[in-house]
Design a protein around this motif. Structure first.
Motif, mmCIF file in Angstrom:
data_model
loop_
_atom_site.group_PDB
_atom_site.id
_atom_site.type_symbol
_atom_site.label_atom_id
_atom_site.label_comp_id
_atom_site.label_asym_id
_atom_site.label_seq_id
_atom_site.Cartn_x
_atom_site.Cartn_y
_atom_site.Cartn_z
ATOM 1 N N TRP A 1 -4.935 -27.796 20.869
ATOM 2 C CA TRP A 1 -5.667 -28.351 22.023
ATOM 3 C C TRP A 1 -7.178 -28.189 21.897
ATOM 4 O O TRP A 1 -7.937 -29.000 22.408
ATOM 5 N N ALA B 1 -3.616 -33.200 17.532
ATOM 6 C CA ALA B 1 -4.441 -33.584 18.677
ATOM 7 C C ALA B 1 -4.714 -35.087 18.647
ATOM 8 O O ALA B 1 -4.602 -35.777 19.666
ATOM 9 N N ILE C 1 -9.169 -31.223 20.755
ATOM 10 C CA ILE C 1 -9.343 -32.464 21.512
ATOM 11 C C ILE C 1 -10.714 -32.479 22.170
ATOM 12 O O ILE C 1 -10.993 -31.717 23.084
#
Ligand code: TRP
Length: 514
Positions: free
Chosen positions: A274, A109, A277
């Motif tokens: 993801w 990330a 993030i």
């Protein structure tokens, strides 16, 4: 007759003789005027002082230089400029900081956000920074002042001093590296992660004297090269150290490719999770992108003031961005490959390379000591070539504006960061840590966070606005449009909108508005 080129000189100080010299810097103009006076002095005509004017002239130049009146504008050679800029960019940020940040901020990330920032913002701002330097050709403050009608822009030039704030912790880390070179040779390597961890923790928490000693040695080495100047010091250092660094890193990458940990390393770095993030990851990744490309404080701008003639700015910026990114990725891949090979966790903070690498090398027997040595040497090379670029902007500023000699300027800048460096150093120790912390955060971390996440992006936004909106459009176009061809409008769009807006959003999220 005694006179330059044997010509009868026109009346000194006549308007016409300087009419075509408006491009000269005031200091250079002063020098010209000085020679005019000298040339037309009765003693010169009578030949009493010396028959050979050139002898007197060179003597006077030396004298003026000593007095600090003459600004020595030496230029880099083409390869010297590319290597020095790459040398500034490729530093501890790539080999020490990038891997530990990747380890701490969730692997893929972080890497992905960093790569996108480099591509969308970093490259564009790098070109902008070189552009300001190439057009200004002076120290950061004078360049901004010279290139705009609004004199307030000169305050943007003070970003050049931020390098000294980075140096506060940078020099301490170079000190740790020098200590590791020394101790790998004389005390061998730690056998397991626990001993390595203890060794590093002991160094930063208890060994105040040793750390101060190496911080002092690091300061002397850096200042020595800065004081030698652009061509004799900085260019020479980079021409030797940069290729050595690349060879060492490539060798280690090839070695690590044969390890089972290599596949895991690729997976860790390139398959982003993801869910990891968040705004923190984004802020740190953008900040790191600025840090690693040496953007936003005028280091590159100062180097570009000595830009060689006929150099392709865009191509140079591309080479530097590419080299910097590739070296960070190589360092990351290699370090994580070793780490996973031995089943270690990647989140070890600033101690990552100091804790994991020596243990890994220890497994390799005597060869390991050799590997450790070259690894820490490479790290020291990378650090030194960056450090000189962090000090140079302040030195240039002091030389040009305060008219002091390079040696003095170097010593003043050095004293500033050396002393504050002690506060960074002590902030990690057990006995002084509390005093040198602010609400529980060690000063070391505060210097680091303030520079890379606040001051550098702020500098970046100012440069983007300056090049995008303040510099005459035609001047910038003339410099870059041939080089960039059909990509010029994209770059311009990026510098006018994408870069400032995304940095602005990042700033808002940093102060908690977003
Ligand atoms: N880029 C260097 C690194 O990665 C550090 C550095 C050198 C720097 N000069 C700079 C960072 C100017 C910001 C600005 O280690």
């Amino acid at each position: 007759m005694v006179g330059v080129r044997g010509l009868e000189p026109p009346a000194p100080w006549s308007q016409t003789r300087y009419a075509n010299q408006t491009a000269l810097h005031p200091v250079a103009l002063k020098r010209e005027l000085f020679f005019e006076i000298l040339k037309n002095h009765p003693c010169m005509w009578s030949g009493i002082i010396c028959k050979n004017f050139y002898f007197v002239k060179s003597f006077c130049i030396i004298l003026l230089k000593k007095l600090g009146f003459v600004m020595k504008i030496s230029r880099f050679s083409r390869i010297g400029f590319i290597l020095a800029t790459a040398g500034s960019a490729v530093g501890l940020g790539n080999i020490w900081k990038f891997p530990y940040m990747t380890g701490e901020y969730g692997g893929g990330a972080f890497v992905l956000t960093y790569l996108i920032t480099i591509l969308l913002i970093g490259f564009a701002v790098l070109v902008a920074e070189i552009t300001i330097g190439a057009l200004g050709r002076l120290d950061t403050v004078s360049s901004f002042e010279k290139l705009s009608n609004n004199k307030n822009w000169k305050y943007a030039g003070f970003m050049g001093m931020n390098g000294l704030i980075i140096m506060i912790f940078y020099s301490v880390v170079i000190g740790w590296i020098l200590h590791y070179i020394f101790s790998s040779i004389f005390y061998g390597l730690p056998e397991n992660i626990q001993t390595a961890q203890d060794k590093f923790s002991n160094l930063i928490a208890n060994e105040v004297g040793i750390q101060i000693l190496w911080h002092t040695i690091a300061t002397f080495i850096v200042l020595y090269f800065v004081h030698k100047g652009i061509k004799q010091g900085i260019e020479k250092l980079n021409i030797i150290l940069m290729p050595s660094l690349i060879i060492i890193l490539l060798g280690m990458l090839i070695y690590s490719m044969n390890l089972d940990g290599f596949a895991k390393s690729i997976n860790f770095m390139f398959s982003p999770d993801w869910s990891k993030i968040d705004s923190d990851v984004i802020i740190r990744a953008i900040g790191h992108a600025f840090f690693t490309l040496s953007l936003g404080m005028g280091a590159i701008m100062t180097y570009s003031a000595s830009l060689p003639k006929h150099i392709n700015i865009t191509k140079t910026a591309l080479i530097v961005t590419f080299m910097d990114t590739i070296i960070a990725l190589i360092a990351g891949l290699m370090i994580f490959a070793f780490l996973f090979e031995f089943g270690e966790s990647p989140s070890k903070g600033p101690g990552l390379v100091f804790i994991s690498m020596p243990v890994i090398f220890a497994q390799l027997g005597y060869m390991g000591i050799f590997f450790a040595l070259i690894f820490f040497l490479a790290l020291a090379f990378a650090g030194l070539t960056s450090a000189v670029s962090l000090v140079e902007p302040s030195v240039q500023y002091l030389i040009t504006r305060l008219k002091i000699s390079r040696l003095r300027a170097t010593v003043f800048s050095g004293i500033f960061y050396y002393i504050l460096g002690l506060s960074a150093l002590l902030s990690y120790t057990s006995s002084w840590g509390e005093i040198f912390s602010i609400s529980g955060t060690p000063l070391f971390d505060i210097y680091e966070f303030t520079t890379d996440s606040i001051l550098l992006p702020l500098g970046g936004i100012l440069m983007a606005i300056f090049v995008g909106y303040v510099l005459p459009k035609d001047q910038v176009k003339k410099l870059l449009s041939d080089e960039m061809g059909k990509y010029y409008p994209i770059w311009r769009f990026s510098i006018k909108f994408i870069a400032p807006i995304s940095i602005f959003i990042m700033m808002l999220s940093l102060i908690g508005i977003l």
